[in-house]
Design a protein around this motif. Structure first.
Motif, mmCIF file in Angstrom:
data_model
loop_
_atom_site.group_PDB
_atom_site.id
_atom_site.type_symbol
_atom_site.label_atom_id
_atom_site.label_comp_id
_atom_site.label_asym_id
_atom_site.label_seq_id
_atom_site.Cartn_x
_atom_site.Cartn_y
_atom_site.Cartn_z
ATOM 1 N N ARG A 318 0.501 -0.666 0.220
ATOM 2 C CA ARG A 318 -0.145 0.124 -0.013
ATOM 3 C C ARG A 318 1.076 1.364 -0.297
ATOM 4 N NH1 ARG A 318 -5.309 0.548 0.477
ATOM 5 N NH2 ARG A 318 -6.644 -1.477 0.977
ATOM 6 N N GLY A 319 0.171 1.797 -0.650
ATOM 7 C CA GLY A 319 1.189 3.879 -0.140
ATOM 8 C C GLY A 319 1.723 4.335 -1.640
ATOM 9 N N GLY A 320 1.752 3.848 -2.280
ATOM 10 C CA GLY A 320 2.761 4.268 -3.665
ATOM 11 C C GLY A 320 4.777 4.796 -2.997
ATOM 12 N N SER A 321 4.806 5.485 -3.798
ATOM 13 C CA SER A 321 6.597 5.781 -3.698
ATOM 14 C C SER A 321 6.997 6.959 -4.052
ATOM 15 C CB SER A 321 6.964 4.673 -3.932
ATOM 16 O OG SER A 321 7.189 4.522 -5.716
ATOM 17 N N TRP A 322 8.456 7.419 -4.379
ATOM 18 C CA TRP A 322 8.653 8.123 -4.978
ATOM 19 C C TRP A 322 9.111 8.063 -6.453
ATOM 20 C CZ3 TRP A 322 12.754 6.867 -6.974
ATOM 21 C CH2 TRP A 322 13.178 5.723 -7.050
ATOM 22 N N ALA A 323 8.564 6.900 -7.214
ATOM 23 C CA ALA A 323 8.849 6.757 -8.114
ATOM 24 C C ALA A 323 7.579 6.842 -8.584
ATOM 25 C CB ALA A 323 9.934 5.439 -8.454
ATOM 26 N N ASP A 324 6.682 6.336 -8.727
ATOM 27 C CA ASP A 324 4.989 6.493 -9.258
ATOM 28 C C ASP A 324 4.471 7.613 -9.057
ATOM 29 O OD1 ASP A 324 5.233 3.862 -9.169
ATOM 30 O OD2 ASP A 324 5.551 3.459 -6.878
ATOM 31 N N PRO A 325 2.656 7.913 -9.602
ATOM 32 C CA PRO A 325 2.602 8.645 -10.054
ATOM 33 C C PRO A 325 1.559 8.918 -8.754
ATOM 34 C CG PRO A 325 1.650 6.621 -11.120
ATOM 35 C CD PRO A 325 3.442 6.242 -10.579
ATOM 36 N N GLN A 326 0.993 9.929 -8.727
ATOM 37 C CA GLN A 326 0.054 10.456 -7.477
ATOM 38 C C GLN A 326 -0.909 9.434 -7.428
ATOM 39 O OE1 GLN A 326 -0.875 14.507 -9.798
ATOM 40 N NE2 GLN A 326 -3.360 13.490 -9.404
ATOM 41 N N GLY A 327 -2.222 9.158 -8.022
ATOM 42 C CA GLY A 327 -2.661 7.514 -8.203
ATOM 43 C C GLY A 327 -3.180 6.407 -8.112
ATOM 44 N N ASP A 328 -1.683 6.227 -7.110
ATOM 45 C CA ASP A 328 -1.060 4.774 -6.751
ATOM 46 C C ASP A 328 -0.769 5.986 -5.675
ATOM 47 O OD1 ASP A 328 -0.705 3.499 -9.315
ATOM 48 O OD2 ASP A 328 1.412 3.407 -8.861
ATOM 49 N N ALA A 329 -0.932 6.567 -5.050
ATOM 50 C CA ALA A 329 -0.798 7.167 -3.294
ATOM 51 C C ALA A 329 -1.937 7.693 -2.799
ATOM 52 C CB ALA A 329 -0.462 9.176 -3.458
ATOM 53 N N ARG A 330 -3.373 7.277 -3.905
ATOM 54 C CA ARG A 330 -4.483 6.994 -3.657
ATOM 55 C C ARG A 330 -4.502 6.036 -1.934
ATOM 56 N NH1 ARG A 330 -7.791 5.046 -6.089
ATOM 57 N NH2 ARG A 330 -6.073 4.439 -6.940
ATOM 58 N N CYS A 331 -5.404 6.746 -0.734
ATOM 59 C CA CYS A 331 -5.375 5.505 0.188
ATOM 60 C C CYS A 331 -6.299 4.617 -0.054
ATOM 61 C CB CYS A 331 -6.245 6.323 0.672
ATOM 62 S SG CYS A 331 -5.454 7.894 1.555
ATOM 63 N N ALA A 332 -6.641 4.367 -0.645
ATOM 64 C CA ALA A 332 -7.659 3.053 -1.594
ATOM 65 C C ALA A 332 -6.925 1.986 -2.526
ATOM 66 C CB ALA A 332 -8.999 3.308 -2.368
ATOM 67 N N ASN A 333 -5.703 2.351 -3.299
ATOM 68 C CA ASN A 333 -5.098 1.502 -4.597
ATOM 69 C C ASN A 333 -3.644 0.485 -3.109
ATOM 70 O OD1 ASN A 333 -3.449 1.482 -6.292
ATOM 71 N ND2 ASN A 333 -1.642 2.080 -5.798
ATOM 72 N N ARG A 334 -4.615 -0.071 -4.105
ATOM 73 C CA ARG A 334 -3.910 -0.988 -3.528
ATOM 74 C C ARG A 334 -2.790 -2.764 -4.539
ATOM 75 N NH1 ARG A 334 -8.306 -5.992 -4.105
ATOM 76 N NH2 ARG A 334 -6.891 -6.934 -2.339
ATOM 77 N N VAL A 335 -1.546 -2.646 -4.265
ATOM 78 C CA VAL A 335 -1.102 -3.578 -5.053
ATOM 79 C C VAL A 335 -0.627 -5.461 -5.504
ATOM 80 C CG1 VAL A 335 1.023 -4.019 -7.104
ATOM 81 C CG2 VAL A 335 0.039 -1.234 -6.326
ATOM 82 N N GLY A 336 -0.449 -6.439 -5.234
ATOM 83 C CA GLY A 336 -0.483 -7.302 -5.410
ATOM 84 C C GLY A 336 0.450 -8.156 -6.316
ATOM 85 N N GLY A 337 1.320 -7.105 -6.466
ATOM 86 C CA GLY A 337 2.712 -7.485 -7.293
ATOM 87 C C GLY A 337 3.549 -8.098 -6.660
ATOM 88 N N PRO A 338 4.075 -7.925 -6.068
ATOM 89 C CA PRO A 338 5.310 -7.905 -5.324
ATOM 90 C C PRO A 338 5.358 -9.430 -4.920
ATOM 91 C CG PRO A 338 5.045 -5.485 -4.826
ATOM 92 C CD PRO A 338 4.106 -6.321 -5.177
ATOM 93 N N ARG A 339 5.999 -10.251 -5.621
ATOM 94 C CA ARG A 339 6.128 -11.748 -4.573
ATOM 95 C C ARG A 339 7.220 -10.909 -2.600
ATOM 96 N NH1 ARG A 339 9.259 -12.341 -9.450
ATOM 97 N NH2 ARG A 339 10.677 -12.403 -8.178
ATOM 98 N N PRO A 340 6.507 -12.361 -2.323
ATOM 99 C CA PRO A 340 7.312 -12.098 -0.669
ATOM 100 C C PRO A 340 8.113 -11.885 -0.470
ATOM 101 C CG PRO A 340 5.318 -13.553 -0.709
ATOM 102 C CD PRO A 340 5.427 -13.246 -2.476
ATOM 103 N N ASP A 341 9.372 -12.186 -1.808
ATOM 104 C CA ASP A 341 10.711 -12.399 -1.097
ATOM 105 C C ASP A 341 10.979 -11.497 -2.311
ATOM 106 O OD1 ASP A 341 10.570 -13.657 -3.605
ATOM 107 O OD2 ASP A 341 11.449 -14.659 -3.729
ATOM 108 N N ASP A 342 10.659 -10.442 -2.384
ATOM 109 C CA ASP A 342 11.102 -9.523 -3.233
ATOM 110 C C ASP A 342 11.539 -8.663 -2.813
ATOM 111 O OD1 ASP A 342 10.216 -9.883 -6.266
ATOM 112 O OD2 ASP A 342 8.236 -8.947 -6.350
ATOM 113 N N ARG A 343 12.485 -7.648 -3.161
ATOM 114 C CA ARG A 343 13.362 -6.558 -3.043
ATOM 115 C C ARG A 343 13.157 -5.437 -3.793
ATOM 116 N NH1 ARG A 343 15.407 -10.865 -0.298
ATOM 117 N NH2 ARG A 343 15.878 -10.773 1.963
ATOM 118 N N SER A 344 13.103 -4.059 -2.877
ATOM 119 C CA SER A 344 12.523 -2.991 -4.056
ATOM 120 C C SER A 344 12.776 -1.501 -3.444
ATOM 121 C CB SER A 344 11.119 -2.946 -4.591
ATOM 122 O OG SER A 344 11.626 -1.520 -4.967
ATOM 123 N N GLY A 345 13.898 -0.631 -4.091
ATOM 124 C CA GLY A 345 14.024 0.571 -3.743
ATOM 125 C C GLY A 345 12.528 1.709 -3.378
ATOM 126 N N ARG A 346 11.946 0.721 -3.583
ATOM 127 C CA ARG A 346 10.947 1.139 -3.525
ATOM 128 C C ARG A 346 10.118 1.023 -2.157
ATOM 129 N NH1 ARG A 346 7.518 1.416 -9.032
ATOM 130 N NH2 ARG A 346 8.022 -0.785 -8.825
#
Length: 358
Positions: A318-346
């Motif tokens: 949840r929450g969006g990041s520094w590298a993503d657009p404003q729509g991703d920072a909406r309270c209701a936005n949700r993403v299920g893409g990362p795998r549990p072992d993923d690591r990202s600078g975002r």
């Protein structure tokens, strides 16, 4: 600010001019006062005199640190100046003086009262996985004011000899290969990134032992409720944690132009009153919830709310990041893409716990 030439005493004389008074000052603070403090700190860094503070000038360092903390707390100056001011705290002797930002035992949990809100969105621009909405009640709980920072995560890495966050594709966020390993220099008060779901869960388990009560990741429902706050049933939409439209001065998203993680606590106007900070932008945050289709429901027996379950199940961030657009920072936005072992600078996380009243 241009470096000050001449004797080493020149910079200390300059600082006493740029920052002549202790906090709080005897008169209202104006924009020029904030800029003077920032420019004075920049000059100190450029002369590299901060490592050799004369004994009788130490009070000036403490004065600078106090004023910069107040600058951040007031949301003074445009966002890029606030980012620089917050980052400069890491380089001053003693580092960032905010214990709730750098010490795990001082982590501040904010009370989220018992109440209800709409989970999901039907607004124009909402994604399909945010529908249908559900009006959900939540018991009281506590959530961290800020995401877990690099400095706080370092205590965990050192205590448990946990592998340091490192990833070749994100060298700017990979930890220094010291003994013990250290966070990227100058980012100690930024959110920790390059952490997997398992890393976040392990930190919560360790922190539980440090604090003496259970600490865990929030569910995605708790996360959204903490961001929005209690809503009357007739209020169907609350797009951002603050009232009104998107504002790049209130969060760290692509539109803000920061281009990386930022020190926590520099967006006080980007939180609802008495609510957690950085819920829009800066870094995505792991939640305990398995990514499932809506409508959302609080049920302990279907795996939605997390728990051990399948460690390979896709979790919601949840929450969006520094590298993503404003729509991703909406309270209701949700993403299920990362795998549990993923690591990202975002991608980072924050913790929550039961309310003492429950």
């Amino acid at each position: 600010a241009k470096a000050v030439s001449g004797t080493p005493s020149a910079i200390w004389n300059l600082l006493s001019v740029f920052c002549p008074r202790d906090w709080p000052p005897p008169r209202p603070v104006v924009e020029a006062d904030w800029y003077a403090v920032l420019r004075g700190t920049q000059a100190l860094m450029e002369t590299e005199q901060e490592a050799e503070v004369p004994e009788d000038e130490g009070y000036l360092i403490e004065r600078l640190r106090t004023w910069i903390v107040q600058l951040l707390a007031h949301g003074a100056l445009p966002v890029r100046e606030r980012v620089e001011a917050g980052s400069l705290l890491n380089h001053l002797p003693g580092g960032d003086p905010r214990p709730e930002v750098t010490k795990v035992r001082e982590i501040r949990g904010l009370d989220v009262p018992k109440g209800a809100c709409w989970i999901g969105s039907t607004a124009e621009g909402a994604y399909d996985d945010e529908r249908p909405q559900a009006y959900v009640e939540f018991p009281a709980f506590r959530i961290m004011k800020y995401p877990v920072t690099q400095a706080q995560y370092a205590e965990f890495v050192h205590a448990k000899r946990r592998p340091a966050p490192t990833f070749e594709h994100w060298p700017e966020y990979s930890w220094r290969d010291d003994r013990p390993p250290q966070p990227p220099r100058g980012k100690e008060n930024h959110p920790v990134v390059l952490v997997s779901f398992a890393d976040a869960v392990a930190f919560c388990e360790w922190l539980s032992g440090q604090l003496g009560f259970e600490v865990r990741l929030p569910t995605e429902g708790e996360w959204e409720y903490a961001a929005k706050g209690p809503q009357p049933r007739e209020e169907r939409e609350r797009t951002y944690p603050w009232d009104g439209p998107f504002d790049a001065e209130k969060c760290n998203t692509m539109e803000s132009g920061i281009g990386g993680t930022s020190p926590v606590g520099i967006f006080p106007q980007g939180a609802r009153p008495d609510g957690p900070h950085e819920m829009a932008g800066n870094v995505w945050e792991w939640t305990a919830s398995v990514y499932k289709e809506y409508p959302y429901r609080r049920a302990a027996d279907d795996g939605w709310e997390g728990g051990p379950g399948n460690p390979q199940a896709i979790r919601t961030v949840r929450g969006g990041s520094w590298a993503d657009p404003q729509g991703d920072a909406r309270c209701a936005n949700r993403v299920g893409g990362p795998r549990p072992d993923d690591r990202s600078g975002r991608l980072g996380f924050r913790c929550c716990s039961r309310s003492p009243s429950t």
